[in-house]
Design an enzyme around this catalytic site. Structure first.
Site, PDB file in Angstrom:
ATOM      1  N   LYS A  11      13.305  -5.693  -3.659  1.00 11.21           N
ATOM      2  CA  LYS A  11      11.862  -5.566  -3.847  1.00 11.21           C
ATOM      3  C   LYS A  11      11.472  -6.008  -5.268  1.00 11.21           C
ATOM      4  O   LYS A  11      12.343  -6.193  -6.134  1.00 11.21           O
ATOM      5  CB  LYS A  11      11.458  -4.112  -3.584  1.00 11.21           C
ATOM      6  CG  LYS A  11      11.734  -3.647  -2.149  1.00 11.21           C
ATOM      7  CD  LYS A  11      11.355  -2.183  -1.962  1.00 11.21           C
ATOM      8  CE  LYS A  11      11.635  -1.712  -0.556  1.00 11.21           C
ATOM      9  NZ  LYS A  11      11.249  -0.277  -0.362  1.00 11.21           N
ATOM     10  N   TYR A  51       5.845  -4.158   7.214  1.00 10.67           N
ATOM     11  CA  TYR A  51       5.705  -2.695   7.171  1.00 10.67           C
ATOM     12  C   TYR A  51       4.689  -2.190   8.195  1.00 10.67           C
ATOM     13  O   TYR A  51       4.136  -1.099   8.024  1.00 10.67           O
ATOM     14  CB  TYR A  51       5.319  -2.254   5.760  1.00 10.67           C
ATOM     15  CG  TYR A  51       6.497  -2.235   4.798  1.00 10.67           C
ATOM     16  CD1 TYR A  51       7.637  -1.472   5.078  1.00 10.67           C
ATOM     17  CD2 TYR A  51       6.481  -2.963   3.607  1.00 10.67           C
ATOM     18  CE1 TYR A  51       8.722  -1.446   4.214  1.00 10.67           C
ATOM     19  CE2 TYR A  51       7.565  -2.934   2.732  1.00 10.67           C
ATOM     20  CZ  TYR A  51       8.681  -2.174   3.047  1.00 10.67           C
ATOM     21  OH  TYR A  51       9.761  -2.137   2.189  1.00 10.67           O
ATOM     22  N   ASN A 114      12.017   1.897  -4.980  1.00 13.64           N
ATOM     23  CA  ASN A 114      13.406   2.143  -4.580  1.00 13.64           C
ATOM     24  C   ASN A 114      14.216   0.860  -4.380  1.00 13.64           C
ATOM     25  O   ASN A 114      15.208   0.843  -3.678  1.00 13.64           O
ATOM     26  CB  ASN A 114      13.476   3.093  -3.379  1.00 13.64           C
ATOM     27  CG  ASN A 114      12.788   2.549  -2.147  1.00 13.64           C
ATOM     28  OD1 ASN A 114      12.346   1.405  -2.141  1.00 13.64           O
ATOM     29  ND2 ASN A 114      12.712   3.360  -1.111  1.00 13.64           N
ATOM     30  N   HIS A 117      15.221  -3.067   0.405  1.00 16.50           N
ATOM     31  CA  HIS A 117      14.958  -2.789   1.823  1.00 16.50           C
ATOM     32  C   HIS A 117      16.152  -3.249   2.645  1.00 16.50           C
ATOM     33  O   HIS A 117      16.745  -4.286   2.350  1.00 16.50           O
ATOM     34  CB  HIS A 117      13.717  -3.565   2.288  1.00 16.50           C
ATOM     35  CG  HIS A 117      13.598  -3.594   3.785  1.00 16.50           C
ATOM     36  ND1 HIS A 117      13.025  -2.567   4.501  1.00 16.50           N
ATOM     37  CD2 HIS A 117      14.046  -4.493   4.710  1.00 16.50           C
ATOM     38  CE1 HIS A 117      13.111  -2.845   5.789  1.00 16.50           C
ATOM     39  NE2 HIS A 117      13.718  -4.007   5.946  1.00 16.50           N
ATOM     40  N   GLU A 128      12.714  -8.736  11.679  1.00 19.28           N
ATOM     41  CA  GLU A 128      12.528  -9.021  10.244  1.00 19.28           C
ATOM     42  C   GLU A 128      13.133 -10.376   9.854  1.00 19.28           C
ATOM     43  O   GLU A 128      12.539 -11.117   9.060  1.00 19.28           O
ATOM     44  CB  GLU A 128      13.133  -7.892   9.413  1.00 19.28           C
ATOM     45  CG  GLU A 128      12.334  -6.599   9.540  1.00 19.28           C
ATOM     46  CD  GLU A 128      13.026  -5.367   8.984  1.00 19.28           C
ATOM     47  OE1 GLU A 128      12.424  -4.285   9.060  1.00 19.28           O
ATOM     48  OE2 GLU A 128      14.172  -5.479   8.489  1.00 19.28           O
TER      49      GLU A 128
HETATM   50  P1  IDP Z   1      13.482   2.777   4.171  1.00 18.03           P
HETATM   51  O1  IDP Z   1      13.023   1.728   3.183  1.00 18.03           O
HETATM   52  O2  IDP Z   1      14.589   3.627   3.588  1.00 18.03           O
HETATM   53  O3  IDP Z   1      13.825   2.212   5.541  1.00 18.03           O
HETATM   54  P2  IDP Z   1      10.977   3.835   5.300  1.00 18.03           P
HETATM   55  O4  IDP Z   1      10.746   5.265   5.684  1.00 18.03           O
HETATM   56  O5  IDP Z   1      11.038   2.821   6.384  1.00 18.03           O
HETATM   57  O6  IDP Z   1      12.270   3.811   4.368  1.00 18.03           O
HETATM   58  O7  IDP Z   1       9.808   3.467   4.295  1.00 18.03           O
HETATM   59  C1  IDP Z   1       9.621   2.123   3.896  1.00 18.03           C
HETATM   60  C2  IDP Z   1       9.300   2.094   2.435  1.00 18.03           C
HETATM   61  O8  IDP Z   1       8.027   2.679   2.244  1.00 18.03           O
HETATM   62  C3  IDP Z   1      10.232   2.906   1.541  1.00 18.03           C
HETATM   63  O9  IDP Z   1      11.400   2.207   1.186  1.00 18.03           O
HETATM   64  C4  IDP Z   1       9.347   3.157   0.336  1.00 18.03           C
HETATM   65  O10 IDP Z   1       9.321   2.006  -0.521  1.00 18.03           O
HETATM   66  C5  IDP Z   1       7.982   3.317   0.978  1.00 18.03           C
HETATM   67  N1  IDP Z   1       7.656   4.721   1.192  1.00 18.03           N
HETATM   68  C6  IDP Z   1       8.059   5.514   2.194  1.00 18.03           C
HETATM   69  N2  IDP Z   1       7.574   6.749   2.065  1.00 18.03           N
HETATM   70  C7  IDP Z   1       6.832   6.735   0.934  1.00 18.03           C
HETATM   71  C8  IDP Z   1       6.045   7.710   0.249  1.00 18.03           C
HETATM   72  O11 IDP Z   1       5.938   8.863   0.648  1.00 18.03           O
HETATM   73  N3  IDP Z   1       5.424   7.286  -0.890  1.00 18.03           N
HETATM   74  C9  IDP Z   1       5.522   6.024  -1.379  1.00 18.03           C
HETATM   75  N4  IDP Z   1       6.236   5.090  -0.760  1.00 18.03           N
HETATM   76  C10 IDP Z   1       6.881   5.425   0.376  1.00 18.03           C
END
Ligand code: IDP
Length: 152
Positions: A11, A51, A114, A117, A128
């Protein structure tokens, strides 16, 4: 049968923080095969499709703003079990809950930053990869040392 493939993206925070080599190296050292790699700043349309499952969530707009804010390194990695294995290498979505030794556990502190992805299932991986890459951008090749990676 085609080998398993996963879509992995560094990212914008990972690119801005100079973590591309570190993250690529972890997948290389694990032994998976890189079959697609490019850097691009995603359009809003691409980010919203990627997303789409989170469209109704309160963080969706911020997530799309963030993902479109700068270059992303998009990759396709191939190998048996790569989808689940990549998720393990990446670690939990919340970096503070990610185990040390994982990418998020070692390199991130915040869920909204984080760094990486990874596809979570075969269906999402297929979707994807098709969303981010043209078939012609993916390489079919055999590492010269394949016999030292996989038995048989
Ligand atoms: P993943 O990336 O571990 O598969 P997902 O639940 O699919 O996790 O969420 C996608 C992305 O959305 C996360 O990696 C994060 O960047 C963002 N995200 C998820 N939940 C939150 C939140 O509560 N606050 C801000 N960003 C979030």
């Amino acid at each position: 049968m085609a080998a398993e493939r996963s879509f992995i993206a560094i990212k914008p925070d990972g690119v801005q923080r100079g973590l591309v080599g570190e993250i690529l190296g972890r997948f290389e050292r694990k032994g998976f095969k890189l079959v697609g790699l490019k850097q691009l700043t995603p359009s809003r349309e691409l980010a919203e499709s990627h997303y789409g499952v989170h469209r109704e969530r309160p963080f969706f707009a911020g997530l799309v703003d963030f993902i479109t804010s700068g270059p992303v390194v998009a990759m396709v990695w191939e190998g048996d079990g790569v989808i689940a294995s990549a998720r393990k290498l990446i670690g939990a979505t919340k970096p503070l809950e990610a185990e040390p030794g994982t990418i998020r556990g070692d390199l991130a502190i915040n869920i909204g930053r984080n760094v990486i992805h990874g596809s979570d299932a075969p269906e999402t991986a297929e979707f994807e990869i098709g969303l981010w890459f043209q078939p012609s951008e993916l390489s079919d090749w055999s590492p010269a040392d394949q016999v030292w990676r996989v038995e048989g």
